[in-house]
Write a protein that holds these residues in place. Sequence first.
Motif, PDB file in Angstrom:
ATOM      1  N   PHE A 111       7.817  -1.565  18.795  1.00 23.53           N
ATOM      2  CA  PHE A 111       9.249  -1.497  18.537  1.00 23.53           C
ATOM      3  C   PHE A 111       9.396  -0.939  17.127  1.00 23.53           C
ATOM      4  CE2 PHE A 111       9.162  -5.408  21.326  1.00 23.53           C
ATOM      5  CZ  PHE A 111       9.554  -4.729  22.464  1.00 23.53           C
ATOM      6  N   GLY A 112       9.866   0.261  16.996  1.00 22.67           N
ATOM      7  CA  GLY A 112       9.974   0.892  15.689  1.00 22.67           C
ATOM      8  C   GLY A 112       8.731   1.709  15.382  1.00 22.67           C
ATOM      9  N   SER A 113       8.506   1.984  14.109  1.00 21.47           N
ATOM     10  CA  SER A 113       7.375   2.806  13.703  1.00 21.47           C
ATOM     11  C   SER A 113       7.033   2.538  12.243  1.00 21.47           C
ATOM     12  CB  SER A 113       7.704   4.281  13.906  1.00 21.47           C
ATOM     13  OG  SER A 113       8.812   4.635  13.116  1.00 21.47           O
ATOM     14  N   VAL A 114       5.953   3.143  11.791  1.00 24.25           N
ATOM     15  CA  VAL A 114       5.573   3.104  10.382  1.00 24.25           C
ATOM     16  C   VAL A 114       5.863   4.488   9.820  1.00 24.25           C
ATOM     17  CG1 VAL A 114       3.694   2.795   8.735  1.00 24.25           C
ATOM     18  CG2 VAL A 114       3.802   1.362  10.782  1.00 24.25           C
ATOM     19  N   THR A 115       6.760   4.562   8.839  1.00 25.71           N
ATOM     20  CA  THR A 115       7.190   5.843   8.286  1.00 25.71           C
ATOM     21  C   THR A 115       6.574   6.071   6.902  1.00 25.71           C
ATOM     22  OG1 THR A 115       9.123   4.866   7.248  1.00 25.71           O
ATOM     23  CG2 THR A 115       9.401   5.654   9.512  1.00 25.71           C
ATOM     24  N   SER A 116       6.831   7.249   6.368  1.00 23.54           N
ATOM     25  CA  SER A 116       6.334   7.562   5.029  1.00 23.54           C
ATOM     26  C   SER A 116       6.987   6.645   3.984  1.00 23.54           C
ATOM     27  CB  SER A 116       6.573   9.026   4.687  1.00 23.54           C
ATOM     28  OG  SER A 116       7.936   9.333   4.782  1.00 23.54           O
ATOM     29  N   GLY A 117       8.198   6.203   4.235  1.00 18.97           N
ATOM     30  CA  GLY A 117       8.860   5.244   3.344  1.00 18.97           C
ATOM     31  C   GLY A 117       8.135   3.906   3.320  1.00 18.97           C
ATOM     32  N   ASP A 118       7.671   3.453   4.496  1.00 14.15           N
ATOM     33  CA  ASP A 118       6.905   2.211   4.565  1.00 14.15           C
ATOM     34  C   ASP A 118       5.593   2.340   3.799  1.00 14.15           C
ATOM     35  OD1 ASP A 118       8.828   1.041   6.227  1.00 14.15           O
ATOM     36  OD2 ASP A 118       7.846   1.792   8.042  1.00 14.15           O
ATOM     37  N   ILE A 119       4.961   3.502   3.919  1.00 13.18           N
ATOM     38  CA  ILE A 119       3.699   3.737   3.217  1.00 13.18           C
ATOM     39  C   ILE A 119       3.928   3.747   1.709  1.00 13.18           C
ATOM     40  CG2 ILE A 119       1.874   5.449   2.837  1.00 13.18           C
ATOM     41  CD1 ILE A 119       2.174   6.146   5.847  1.00 13.18           C
ATOM     42  N   ALA A 120       5.010   4.384   1.249  1.00 10.58           N
ATOM     43  CA  ALA A 120       5.327   4.415  -0.180  1.00 10.58           C
ATOM     44  C   ALA A 120       5.594   3.006  -0.700  1.00 10.58           C
ATOM     45  CB  ALA A 120       6.526   5.319  -0.434  1.00 10.58           C
ATOM     46  N   GLU A 121       6.312   2.188   0.071  1.00 15.57           N
ATOM     47  CA  GLU A 121       6.568   0.804  -0.336  1.00 15.57           C
ATOM     48  C   GLU A 121       5.280   0.000  -0.408  1.00 15.57           C
ATOM     49  OE1 GLU A 121       9.503  -1.197   2.054  1.00 15.57           O
ATOM     50  OE2 GLU A 121      10.940   0.438   1.794  1.00 15.57           O
ATOM     51  N   GLY A 122       4.403   0.197   0.578  1.00 13.64           N
ATOM     52  CA  GLY A 122       3.122  -0.506   0.580  1.00 13.64           C
ATOM     53  C   GLY A 122       2.261  -0.134  -0.616  1.00 13.64           C
ATOM     54  N   LEU A 123       2.272   1.143  -0.980  1.00 11.47           N
ATOM     55  CA  LEU A 123       1.503   1.582  -2.145  1.00 11.47           C
ATOM     56  C   LEU A 123       2.122   1.081  -3.442  1.00 11.47           C
ATOM     57  CD1 LEU A 123       0.513   5.200  -1.098  1.00 11.47           C
ATOM     58  CD2 LEU A 123      -1.005   3.245  -1.363  1.00 11.47           C
ATOM     59  N   SER A 124       3.458   1.032  -3.509  1.00 12.85           N
ATOM     60  CA  SER A 124       4.100   0.533  -4.731  1.00 12.85           C
ATOM     61  C   SER A 124       3.839  -0.962  -4.896  1.00 12.85           C
ATOM     62  CB  SER A 124       5.587   0.839  -4.739  1.00 12.85           C
ATOM     63  OG  SER A 124       6.241   0.124  -3.722  1.00 12.85           O
ATOM     64  N   ALA A 125       3.684  -1.683  -3.790  1.00 11.05           N
ATOM     65  CA  ALA A 125       3.351  -3.103  -3.868  1.00 11.05           C
ATOM     66  C   ALA A 125       1.951  -3.302  -4.436  1.00 11.05           C
ATOM     67  CB  ALA A 125       3.453  -3.743  -2.490  1.00 11.05           C
ATOM     68  N   ILE A 172       4.379   6.070  -5.998  1.00  9.10           N
ATOM     69  CA  ILE A 172       4.352   7.163  -5.023  1.00  9.10           C
ATOM     70  C   ILE A 172       5.740   7.307  -4.409  1.00  9.10           C
ATOM     71  CG2 ILE A 172       3.377   7.931  -2.815  1.00  9.10           C
ATOM     72  CD1 ILE A 172       1.361   8.072  -5.019  1.00  9.10           C
ATOM     73  N   ASP A 173       6.212   8.530  -4.307  1.00 12.58           N
ATOM     74  CA  ASP A 173       7.473   8.813  -3.638  1.00 12.58           C
ATOM     75  C   ASP A 173       7.181   9.024  -2.152  1.00 12.58           C
ATOM     76  OD1 ASP A 173       9.759  11.464  -3.330  1.00 12.58           O
ATOM     77  OD2 ASP A 173      10.294   9.375  -3.703  1.00 12.58           O
ATOM     78  N   LYS A 174       8.134   8.700  -1.304  1.00 17.52           N
ATOM     79  CA  LYS A 174       7.896   8.825   0.134  1.00 17.52           C
ATOM     80  C   LYS A 174       7.638  10.267   0.570  1.00 17.52           C
ATOM     81  CE  LYS A 174      12.651   9.113   1.754  1.00 17.52           C
ATOM     82  NZ  LYS A 174      13.654   8.499   2.613  1.00 17.52           N
ATOM     83  N   ARG A 175       8.116  11.244  -0.211  1.00 14.68           N
ATOM     84  CA  ARG A 175       7.869  12.641   0.138  1.00 14.68           C
ATOM     85  C   ARG A 175       6.432  13.063  -0.126  1.00 14.68           C
ATOM     86  NH1 ARG A 175      13.238  14.135  -2.922  1.00 14.68           N
ATOM     87  NH2 ARG A 175      12.105  12.780  -4.301  1.00 14.68           N
ATOM     88  N   GLN A 176       5.701  12.257  -0.894  1.00  8.26           N
ATOM     89  CA  GLN A 176       4.314  12.588  -1.187  1.00  8.26           C
ATOM     90  C   GLN A 176       3.388  12.204  -0.052  1.00  8.26           C
ATOM     91  OE1 GLN A 176       4.512  10.573  -5.138  1.00  8.26           O
ATOM     92  NE2 GLN A 176       3.365  12.370  -5.803  1.00  8.26           N
ATOM     93  N   ALA A 177       3.805  11.316   0.818  1.00  8.75           N
ATOM     94  CA  ALA A 177       2.982  10.930   1.973  1.00  8.75           C
ATOM     95  C   ALA A 177       3.089  12.026   3.021  1.00  8.75           C
ATOM     96  CB  ALA A 177       3.447   9.596   2.534  1.00  8.75           C
ATOM     97  N   GLN A 178       1.984  12.714   3.260  1.00  9.45           N
ATOM     98  CA  GLN A 178       1.956  13.827   4.207  1.00  9.45           C
ATOM     99  C   GLN A 178       1.759  13.276   5.625  1.00  9.45           C
ATOM    100  OE1 GLN A 178       2.087  17.293   3.019  1.00  9.45           O
ATOM    101  NE2 GLN A 178       2.874  16.099   1.301  1.00  9.45           N
TER     102      GLN A 178
END
Length: 148
Positions: A90-104, A109-115
């Motif tokens: 249900f849902g997905s893992v997006t580049s925004g989620d990855i950026a938040e995980g890395l900032s934690a 990292i900005d979400k646009r940097q996650a390719q």
Amino acid sequence: MQIILQEDIDKLGHRGDVVTVKPGYARNYLLPRSLAIEATAGNMNALERIRTSLAKKTATELEAAKKQAELLTGVSLNFKRKTGENDQMFGSVTSGDIAEGLSAQGFKIDKRQAQLGEALKTIGEFPVTIKVFRDVTAQIRVTVEKEA
């Protein structure tokens, strides 16, 4: 309209480049955000001085990016998502989620940097490329698990 770029802009050019763009794009986006300056006669004469200062700035940022890429390499992120029958997420893992995980974990990292071509919509382990700087990238591992 001709402008001199003061920052790298994807699909347009790098710092110090003289490029031609539409007047509205320059007037409404690039110039107010100080991403570029007009390519007037005075600015064209000062272009060489501007390029040397931008080259110094680029060199220091490149060093910092290489250090950050070394730290990022091998980092792994775990996400738990709700799933239905047949492990359908249900849902997905997006580049925004990855950026938040890395900032934690302390990375800026900005979400646009996650390719990420498209959002991760299945359970499993995926390699994700993080574009730190122009040609500096790092590989991280993202694991998506089902929530108990």
